[in-house]
Design a protein around this motif. Structure first.
Motif, PDB file in Angstrom:
ATOM      1  N   ALA A  35       0.842  -1.210   0.000  1.00 43.41           N
ATOM      2  CA  ALA A  35       0.000   0.000   0.000  1.00 43.41           C
ATOM      3  C   ALA A  35       0.871   1.251   0.000  1.00 43.41           C
ATOM      4  O   ALA A  35       0.568   2.225  -0.695  1.00 43.41           O
ATOM      5  N   LYS A  36       1.954   1.220   0.761  1.00 42.43           N
ATOM      6  CA  LYS A  36       2.876   2.367   0.771  1.00 42.43           C
ATOM      7  C   LYS A  36       3.492   2.563  -0.611  1.00 42.43           C
ATOM      8  O   LYS A  36       3.643   3.702  -1.069  1.00 42.43           O
ATOM      9  N   GLY A  37       3.831   1.476  -1.281  1.00 45.42           N
ATOM     10  CA  GLY A  37       4.366   1.564  -2.636  1.00 45.42           C
ATOM     11  C   GLY A  37       3.349   2.177  -3.590  1.00 45.42           C
ATOM     12  O   GLY A  37       3.678   3.065  -4.384  1.00 45.42           O
ATOM     13  N   ALA A  38       2.107   1.711  -3.499  1.00 45.75           N
ATOM     14  CA  ALA A  38       1.040   2.256  -4.346  1.00 45.75           C
ATOM     15  C   ALA A  38       0.833   3.740  -4.041  1.00 45.75           C
ATOM     16  O   ALA A  38       0.638   4.552  -4.944  1.00 45.75           O
ATOM     17  N   SER A  41       3.073   5.861  -2.934  1.00 48.69           N
ATOM     18  CA  SER A  41       4.191   6.648  -3.476  1.00 48.69           C
ATOM     19  C   SER A  41       4.095   6.788  -4.998  1.00 48.69           C
ATOM     20  O   SER A  41       4.571   7.774  -5.549  1.00 48.69           O
ATOM     21  N   ARG A  42       3.452   5.819  -5.658  1.00 45.41           N
ATOM     22  CA  ARG A  42       3.259   5.894  -7.114  1.00 45.41           C
ATOM     23  C   ARG A  42       2.022   6.711  -7.477  1.00 45.41           C
ATOM     24  O   ARG A  42       1.766   6.944  -8.655  1.00 45.41           O
ATOM     25  N   GLY A  43       1.229   7.074  -6.466  1.00 47.03           N
ATOM     26  CA  GLY A  43      -0.010   7.814  -6.734  1.00 47.03           C
ATOM     27  C   GLY A  43      -1.127   6.916  -7.244  1.00 47.03           C
ATOM     28  O   GLY A  43      -2.103   7.396  -7.814  1.00 47.03           O
ATOM     29  N   ASP A  44      -0.995   5.609  -7.023  1.00 55.68           N
ATOM     30  CA  ASP A  44      -2.014   4.651  -7.459  1.00 55.68           C
ATOM     31  C   ASP A  44      -3.055   4.502  -6.341  1.00 55.68           C
ATOM     32  O   ASP A  44      -2.989   3.590  -5.527  1.00 55.68           O
ATOM     33  N   ARG A  70      -6.545   3.279  12.593  1.00 61.28           N
ATOM     34  CA  ARG A  70      -5.405   4.048  12.088  1.00 61.28           C
ATOM     35  C   ARG A  70      -5.181   3.793  10.590  1.00 61.28           C
ATOM     36  O   ARG A  70      -4.859   4.724   9.840  1.00 61.28           O
ATOM     37  N   LEU A  71      -5.362   2.545  10.149  1.00 60.61           N
ATOM     38  CA  LEU A  71      -5.206   2.259   8.721  1.00 60.61           C
ATOM     39  C   LEU A  71      -6.291   2.956   7.900  1.00 60.61           C
ATOM     40  O   LEU A  71      -6.020   3.440   6.796  1.00 60.61           O
ATOM     41  N   LYS A  85      -6.140   9.964   4.601  1.00 61.88           N
ATOM     42  CA  LYS A  85      -5.181  11.079   4.571  1.00 61.88           C
ATOM     43  C   LYS A  85      -4.008  10.833   3.630  1.00 61.88           C
ATOM     44  O   LYS A  85      -3.153  11.701   3.478  1.00 61.88           O
ATOM     45  N   ASN A  86      -3.948   9.609   3.046  1.00 61.56           N
ATOM     46  CA  ASN A  86      -2.827   9.255   2.177  1.00 61.56           C
ATOM     47  C   ASN A  86      -1.498   9.426   2.924  1.00 61.56           C
ATOM     48  O   ASN A  86      -0.552  10.001   2.411  1.00 61.56           O
ATOM     49  N   ASP A  87      -1.457   8.913   4.161  1.00 59.81           N
ATOM     50  CA  ASP A  87      -0.326   9.155   5.057  1.00 59.81           C
ATOM     51  C   ASP A  87       0.483   7.876   5.302  1.00 59.81           C
ATOM     52  O   ASP A  87       0.056   7.007   6.067  1.00 59.81           O
ATOM     53  N   PRO A  88       1.662   7.758   4.683  1.00 62.41           N
ATOM     54  CA  PRO A  88       2.469   6.547   4.869  1.00 62.41           C
ATOM     55  C   PRO A  88       3.015   6.400   6.291  1.00 62.41           C
ATOM     56  O   PRO A  88       3.308   5.286   6.725  1.00 62.41           O
ATOM     57  N   GLU A  89       3.163   7.506   7.019  1.00 58.81           N
ATOM     58  CA  GLU A  89       3.686   7.414   8.392  1.00 58.81           C
ATOM     59  C   GLU A  89       2.723   6.665   9.305  1.00 58.81           C
ATOM     60  O   GLU A  89       3.161   5.958  10.218  1.00 58.81           O
ATOM     61  N   ILE A  90       1.435   6.804   9.061  1.00 59.33           N
ATOM     62  CA  ILE A  90       0.456   6.059   9.869  1.00 59.33           C
ATOM     63  C   ILE A  90       0.563   4.562   9.552  1.00 59.33           C
ATOM     64  O   ILE A  90       0.481   3.723  10.451  1.00 59.33           O
ATOM     65  N   ILE A  91       0.784   4.238   8.287  1.00 59.46           N
ATOM     66  CA  ILE A  91       0.980   2.827   7.920  1.00 59.46           C
ATOM     67  C   ILE A  91       2.216   2.284   8.628  1.00 59.46           C
ATOM     68  O   ILE A  91       2.194   1.166   9.160  1.00 59.46           O
ATOM     69  N   ASP A  92       3.291   3.080   8.666  1.00 63.33           N
ATOM     70  CA  ASP A  92       4.505   2.654   9.384  1.00 63.33           C
ATOM     71  C   ASP A  92       4.221   2.399  10.860  1.00 63.33           C
ATOM     72  O   ASP A  92       4.725   1.427  11.437  1.00 63.33           O
ATOM     73  N   GLU A  93       3.429   3.278  11.473  1.00 62.47           N
ATOM     74  CA  GLU A  93       3.077   3.109  12.892  1.00 62.47           C
ATOM     75  C   GLU A  93       2.364   1.781  13.115  1.00 62.47           C
ATOM     76  O   GLU A  93       2.716   1.017  14.022  1.00 62.47           O
TER      77      GLU A  93
END
Length: 129
Positions: A42-45, A47-50, A96-97, A103-111
């Motif tokens: 999901a983080k990869g998608a 970052s690609r804007g997918d 959180r997910l 929010k399109n927030d990768p930091e929350i995914i990392d958390e």
């Protein structure tokens, strides 16, 4: 035959074989691994804007966490407080997910991934009965 299609079919058959042969302990490990994989994808998608792919993968991660939560009902333990804490943690992860998706927030995914890694490392340390 398309080589990628053949590979996906092999992976599907291989994963079904692994699931059918897995102990309940290993199945939980596989679910956790799957959740972590979906979050990374999901983080990869993201970052690609997918956006459609990101949303689908986060939804799959939430579904896996929901499955882990539902599995808690079947746990046989005297430590009901620990199960309630784990249930609350899984609920927090799902919320959180959902927010990470909105929010399109990768930091929350990392958390959430860090939390699931912590739970998984504890689970990995428990030898199958």
């Amino acid at each position: 035959m398309n080589p990628m299609r053949a590979l996906r079919q092999y992976q599907k058959v291989n994963s079904h074989a692994q699931i059918s042969e897995a102990s309940p302990h290993r199945l939980i490990q596989m679910l956790m691994e799957g959740g972590l994989d979906r979050m990374a994808q999901a983080k990869g998608a993201m970052s690609r804007g997918d956006i459609p792919q990101k949303a689908m993968l986060i939804t799959k991660a939430i579904d896996i966490i929901t499955g882990l939560r539902q599995g808690l009902d079947e746990e046989k333990t005297d430590d009901k407080a620990a199960l309630e804490q784990l249930d609350s943690l899984y609920e927090y992860m799902a919320v959180r997910l959902t927010l990470a998706n909105a929010k399109n927030d990768p930091e929350i995914i990392d958390e959430v991934a860090r939390l699931l890694i912590t739970v998984k490392s504890g689970w990995d340390a428990i030898a199958p009965q």
